[in-house]
Write an enzyme that holds these catalytic residues in place. Structure first.
Site, PDB file in Angstrom:
ATOM      1  N   LYS A 260       6.158 -11.344  48.253  1.00  0.00           N
ATOM      2  CA  LYS A 260       6.538 -10.827  46.933  1.00  0.00           C
ATOM      3  C   LYS A 260       7.270  -9.513  47.156  1.00  0.00           C
ATOM      4  O   LYS A 260       6.668  -8.495  47.477  1.00  0.00           O
ATOM      5  CB  LYS A 260       5.323 -10.597  46.034  1.00  0.00           C
ATOM      6  CG  LYS A 260       5.748 -10.197  44.627  1.00  0.00           C
ATOM      7  CD  LYS A 260       4.587  -9.841  43.741  1.00  0.00           C
ATOM      8  CE  LYS A 260       5.082  -9.559  42.321  1.00  0.00           C
ATOM      9  NZ  LYS A 260       6.193  -8.583  42.267  1.00  0.00           N
TER      10      LYS A 260
ATOM     11  N   ARG B 131      16.324 -10.339  35.560  1.00  0.00           N
ATOM     12  CA  ARG B 131      15.313 -11.081  34.807  1.00  0.00           C
ATOM     13  C   ARG B 131      15.281 -10.652  33.344  1.00  0.00           C
ATOM     14  O   ARG B 131      14.931 -11.429  32.468  1.00  0.00           O
ATOM     15  CB  ARG B 131      13.933 -10.865  35.441  1.00  0.00           C
ATOM     16  CG  ARG B 131      12.887 -11.850  34.948  1.00  0.00           C
ATOM     17  CD  ARG B 131      11.514 -11.481  35.425  1.00  0.00           C
ATOM     18  NE  ARG B 131      10.919 -10.455  34.583  1.00  0.00           N
ATOM     19  CZ  ARG B 131       9.671 -10.029  34.700  1.00  0.00           C
ATOM     20  NH1 ARG B 131       8.897 -10.513  35.645  1.00  0.00           N
ATOM     21  NH2 ARG B 131       9.198  -9.097  33.908  1.00  0.00           N
TER      22      ARG B 131
ATOM     23  N   GLU C 191      15.547 -12.177  45.013  1.00  0.00           N
ATOM     24  CA  GLU C 191      15.258 -10.755  44.838  1.00  0.00           C
ATOM     25  C   GLU C 191      16.412  -9.940  45.398  1.00  0.00           C
ATOM     26  O   GLU C 191      16.827 -10.134  46.550  1.00  0.00           O
ATOM     27  CB  GLU C 191      13.966 -10.381  45.574  1.00  0.00           C
ATOM     28  CG  GLU C 191      13.321  -9.118  45.077  1.00  0.00           C
ATOM     29  CD  GLU C 191      12.473  -9.352  43.831  1.00  0.00           C
ATOM     30  OE1 GLU C 191      12.010  -8.344  43.254  1.00  0.00           O
ATOM     31  OE2 GLU C 191      12.272 -10.513  43.440  1.00  0.00           O
TER      32      GLU C 191
END
Length: 530
Positions: free
Chosen positions: A228, A248, A276
């Site tokens: 993550k 996002r 990401e």
């Protein structure tokens, strides 16, 4: 406006999702198309540009109400909302009108075309035609702070009910850079052309926080694990000989990351990647603080491009050669993603985010403990047979974050909250020791129970040493454990440091102020994790 005010009242007076959905669905069935479009825009964060400052609104409202400005200012923290405060102090309207929501928004938009001196009479005239609830909503639109207790997901669900459309298809239609000025309700919602805007991203699939042991998820072999990352979640879209980068939060960020223009040299048209965006130093992610200066810029200077180059660590393939891949299992999407990115050169602006191998949940827990060594926040767990859905769905995607970093700090300032917390002290400034001096280093306003906020409020009122406007300096007696996700240098703060997502995790009644942490302790955390 009266219809929209009724909708607001119905939503505001209930916590039941079903009641809110019914009210919204009825609105989308009955309201004029222009009002429907603006309702969708408002609930998805597309608000009119502010044309009047809050200072002007305070002065005009106090003058119109015939009260001194100081009295309005004193009322504001008690009410907890400026738009509501103004709506309450104004005298009753002397005119009657039944103009639509879109009419009043057009009034606000027209303010940009006139000098400030001509804006005041237009605002006063509007106030004189609206009742209290309508004024409140109008004021919210003026200040740009329009928020109602309805999620975008709930709004989309209600719109799908009203228009008899598939919710997932409708969610995709509502993505992208549209505004009520650039489209119509028919073109946005009713027209059967979801690919009309080639820059349009897909709705993001969001994960839930995993609070239970991972063993509760079942067999490890059914799951894919990956890091993550601590960056900006984004989609890179290559369609029709152009590229687009969306965050996002549905913000078009193409110009802020010019590195991705080169992606078209390596990837075919009709490719959409989810991943990401990270500042990258050729070997690993840089701290989030390196990426942060690029977020708010429309153009990026060459110096910043050199200091904080970015890449996209891609972990999902949403579109391949124009084919929507979201219904395919994750294992299939991931295999095709790896095949596409496998032979890209090392200097390509896109790389595949590595998966994390594991045989047992115990193995994975040991790997997770080393996440900060990889500049990661923890792990993502995704079921291998999961489709790529829209929004936050519980069951198939989980984020298994590391426990936060913590320090013990002394509360030195307190300030009242807003809204339902307007009568409580909820916003606090905390300090750590440097020798015999307490150095402020962060603020926090969440993490305590209502009972604890009541208790600390009573204490603040009895132990205030000085007042600085709404801020009270209190005796340095209480220690709180402050949890946070990261730490970075900051020349803007006296401590030279800034925390990421600070919040109060515990009220340490068992500790004296002298037992709080020191500035050297924070610097040690910066050296280890910054």
């Amino acid at each position: 406006m009266k219809r929209f005010a009724r909708l607001f009242t119905e939503i505001d007076q209930t916590t039941k999702t079903s009641v809110k959905t019914t009210a919204l669905s009825a609105y989308f069935t009955q309201a004029p198309d222009a009002d429907k479009l603006w309702c969708i825009a408002l609930f998805s964060g597309r608000r009119p540009k502010r044309a009047v400052t809050t200072t002007n609104l305070r002065e005009w409202a106090a003058e119109r109400a015939g009260i001194p400005l100081w009295l309005l200012e004193e009322s504001y923290p008690i009410v907890g909302d400026l738009a509501e405060t103004i709506a309450l102090v104004l005298p009753p309207p002397t005119q009657a009108s039944d103009h639509s929501l879109s009419h009043w928004i057009n009034v606000l938009r027209g303010l940009h075309e006139v000098p400030l001196v001509d804006r005041k009479p237009r605002i006063l005239d509007a106030w004189d035609q609206l009742d209290t609830t309508e004024r409140f909503l109008f004021n919210k639109l003026i200040t740009g702070g329009f928020r109602i207790g309805v999620s975008r997901k709930l709004m989309t669900h209600a719109l799908a009910q009203a228009t008899k459309q598939d919710e997932a298809v409708l969610a995709h239609k509502l993505m992208g850079g549209w505004t009520p000025e650039t489209t119509s309700f028919h073109a946005l919602v009713e027209a059967d052309d979801p690919a009309a805007d080639q820059s349009r991203p897909y709705p993001f699939y969001l994960a839930y926080q995993l609070d239970d042991a991972p063993e509760t998820l079942g067999a490890p072999e059914d799951w894919q694990a990956e890091w993550k990352w601590d960056g900006i979640r984004g989609q890179l879209i290559l369609r029709d000989q152009a590229h687009h980068v969306w965050s996002r939060g549905e913000e078009l960020m193409t110009d802020r990351f010019p590195e991705f223009a080169r992606a078209a040299d390596f990837l075919p048209p009709g490719t959409v990647l989810d991943g990401e965006i990270l500042a990258w130093d050729d070997a690993q992610p840089m701290p989030f603080s390196a990426l942060q200066p690029r977020i708010g810029r429309k153009t990026v200077p060459k110096k910043l491009l050199r200091e904080a180059p970015v890449i996209l660590l891609a972990y999902d393939l949403l579109e391949d050669k124009g084919e929507d891949m979201r219904h395919q299992p994750l294992a299939t999407r991931r295999a095709r993603l790896d095949a596409i990115l496998r032979d890209l050169p090392g200097d390509a602006p896109v790389q595949a985010s590595p998966t994390v191998s594991f045989d047992t949940w115990v193995d994975l827990a040991q790997t997770r403990a080393k996440a900060r060594d990889h500049r990661a926040e923890g792990l993502m767990l995704k079921r291998r047979d999961s489709a790529y859905l829209s929004g936050r769905k519980k069951g198939d995607w989980w984020k298994w974050k590391l426990d936060p970093l913590t320090v013990d700090a002394v509360m030195i300032y307190a300030q009242q909250g807003h809204g339902r917390r307007a009568n409580l002290f909820t916003d606090f400034t905390f300090a750590v020791w440097q020798g015999n001096e307490l150095i402020p280093f962060t603020k926090a306003y969440s993490g305590l129970t209502d009972k604890e906020f009541d208790e600390i409020t009573a204490w603040v009122r009895k132990n205030t040493q000085q007042r600085f406007g709404p801020v009270r300096q209190v005796r340095p007696e209480h220690v709180f454990e402050i949890a946070f996700e990261g730490i970075q240098p900051s020349p803007r703060h006296k401590s030279g440091l800034a925390l990421r997502f600070p919040r109060m995790s515990r009220w340490r009644n068992d500790k004296s102020p002298q037992e709080a942490n020191t500035l050297d302790d924070l610097r040690a955390l910066l050296a280890a994790y910054g």
